[in-house]
Design a protein around this motif. Sequence first.
Motif, mmCIF file in Angstrom:
data_model
loop_
_atom_site.group_PDB
_atom_site.id
_atom_site.type_symbol
_atom_site.label_atom_id
_atom_site.label_comp_id
_atom_site.label_asym_id
_atom_site.label_seq_id
_atom_site.Cartn_x
_atom_site.Cartn_y
_atom_site.Cartn_z
ATOM 1 N N LEU A 1 10.804 -1.819 3.652
ATOM 2 C CA LEU A 1 9.945 -2.045 2.686
ATOM 3 C C LEU A 1 8.667 -2.338 3.125
ATOM 4 N N GLU A 2 8.523 -3.225 4.182
ATOM 5 C CA GLU A 2 7.338 -3.483 4.827
ATOM 6 C C GLU A 2 6.695 -2.192 5.210
ATOM 7 N N LEU B 1 2.447 2.179 4.579
ATOM 8 C CA LEU B 1 2.195 3.622 4.433
ATOM 9 C C LEU B 1 1.166 3.630 2.881
ATOM 10 N N VAL B 2 1.558 2.825 2.084
ATOM 11 C CA VAL B 2 0.823 2.844 0.734
ATOM 12 C C VAL B 2 -0.603 2.450 0.993
ATOM 13 N N GLN B 3 -0.812 1.423 2.029
ATOM 14 C CA GLN B 3 -2.093 0.838 2.386
ATOM 15 C C GLN B 3 -2.884 2.299 2.763
ATOM 16 N N CYS B 4 -2.287 2.965 3.634
ATOM 17 C CA CYS B 4 -2.948 4.060 4.426
ATOM 18 C C CYS B 4 -3.361 5.093 3.495
ATOM 19 N N TYR B 5 -2.191 5.396 2.490
ATOM 20 C CA TYR B 5 -2.506 6.461 1.580
ATOM 21 C C TYR B 5 -3.757 5.996 0.602
ATOM 22 N N SER B 6 -3.881 4.665 -0.084
ATOM 23 C CA SER B 6 -4.810 4.353 -0.625
ATOM 24 C C SER B 6 -6.052 4.351 -0.205
ATOM 25 N N THR C 1 3.776 -8.050 10.763
ATOM 26 C CA THR C 1 3.683 -8.452 12.031
ATOM 27 C C THR C 1 4.221 -7.289 12.980
ATOM 28 N N LEU C 2 3.460 -7.322 14.182
ATOM 29 C CA LEU C 2 3.878 -6.262 15.416
ATOM 30 C C LEU C 2 5.225 -6.663 15.803
ATOM 31 N N GLU D 1 5.405 2.701 -6.541
ATOM 32 C CA GLU D 1 6.341 2.377 -7.517
ATOM 33 C C GLU D 1 7.890 1.944 -6.737
ATOM 34 N N GLN D 2 8.126 2.532 -5.736
ATOM 35 C CA GLN D 2 9.321 2.335 -4.838
ATOM 36 C C GLN D 2 9.165 0.711 -4.218
ATOM 37 N N VAL D 3 8.046 0.299 -3.986
ATOM 38 C CA VAL D 3 7.879 -0.971 -3.638
ATOM 39 C C VAL D 3 8.023 -1.890 -4.481
ATOM 40 N N VAL D 4 7.387 -1.756 -5.771
ATOM 41 C CA VAL D 4 7.679 -2.787 -6.805
ATOM 42 C C VAL D 4 8.961 -2.730 -7.446
#
Length: 369
Positions: free
Chosen positions: A143-144, A149-154, A15-16, A167-170
């Motif tokens: 974490l959020e 950032l993971v989403q952007c990279y993927s 959320t913004l 991996e840091q997230v999980v």
Amino acid sequence: MCVANLYRSAALGLTLLLAPGLVMAQQAINPAVFQALTAAQKAQQGGDLGKARSALNQALDDVEAGSLELALIQQRLGYVAIAAQQNRQAIDWLRKALAHGKLDATVARQDQLNLAQLLAAEGQYSDAARLLETVQAKGALTLEQKQLLVQCYSQTQNYAKAIPLAEQVVRADPGVGDVWYQLLVGMNYQQERYSSAAQWQKVLLKRAPQNREHWRQLAGLQSQAGEQPAAAATLRLAHEAGVGLTQTDLDNLVALQMNAGAPWQAARLLEELMAQKLLPTDAARQERLAQLWTLARDRTRARDAWIAVANGSGRADHWLRLASIQLEDGQWPDLLTTLKRAQSGASSQQRQLIRQWEGYARLAMEDNS
């Protein structure tokens, strides 16, 4: 395995952040501009976005280029646009506000994070990733924010950066949704890190041991990693757990390895499945195994497999498949023996080929004598 499809199923729930307060203790602003910002905030809180926008636009004419006041007005216009769900306008205003370099560092960081999320929402993943990297360089992400950032990279297929961050997230939250483990499986698969993909697939399997697809996918990944005995053992465990795949499923799993351009892995998997009696060792599968070893260019295994097939069937075409390997390897005495056995039941075209190869073998033996 499509990583993009995996991520489309993820609901990140980001959320913004709220728009920043009007006054920072260390940032004194022109009273007229403060009044315009206050009026705009009240109008926005009352749901009158048009009035808020009008007050801000009027104030734009009274501020100096590059000033703090201009940055604050542009910033507020950005948050009015967010409230109006006008993401592209919000992106434009926040970029302009940040470009002056006048905003308090804490406020600027908040605006950058919001801008990054807006960019991601509009599919501008590369820009969002660069902005998040800038923010991260000045302080750790939550974490959020790491998830974003993971989403952007993927989405930009930058898996080398996405994987360690995911991996840091999980590890920070092992209870996150399955989509994060699916994403790690998919990204490692895309990087051809099949063993790593299999390890994350095991997490999904532990979460839902009755899910047949999890067993199938784990076995497939283990096979891709060259761990065919482990793949067959996985399928054996699935069978013993009462969620075993059908013979058609197992044959299809072998075919998937072949379709993925891995005939050696396909052959080893088929061999293991027959050895563990998960698939019957019938004539059709023995022939399939011989074909796979041939495609894999494993000449020793291919030769042995065709010998077994030809001895079982006695068919001329099977003996000739063996003969072609012996011909390429220059095994002239063995070739002549095989060609003799191929005579029985051979068609006229096959007999012509047999005579040609016999002549070639004898000539080669004379040259070597």
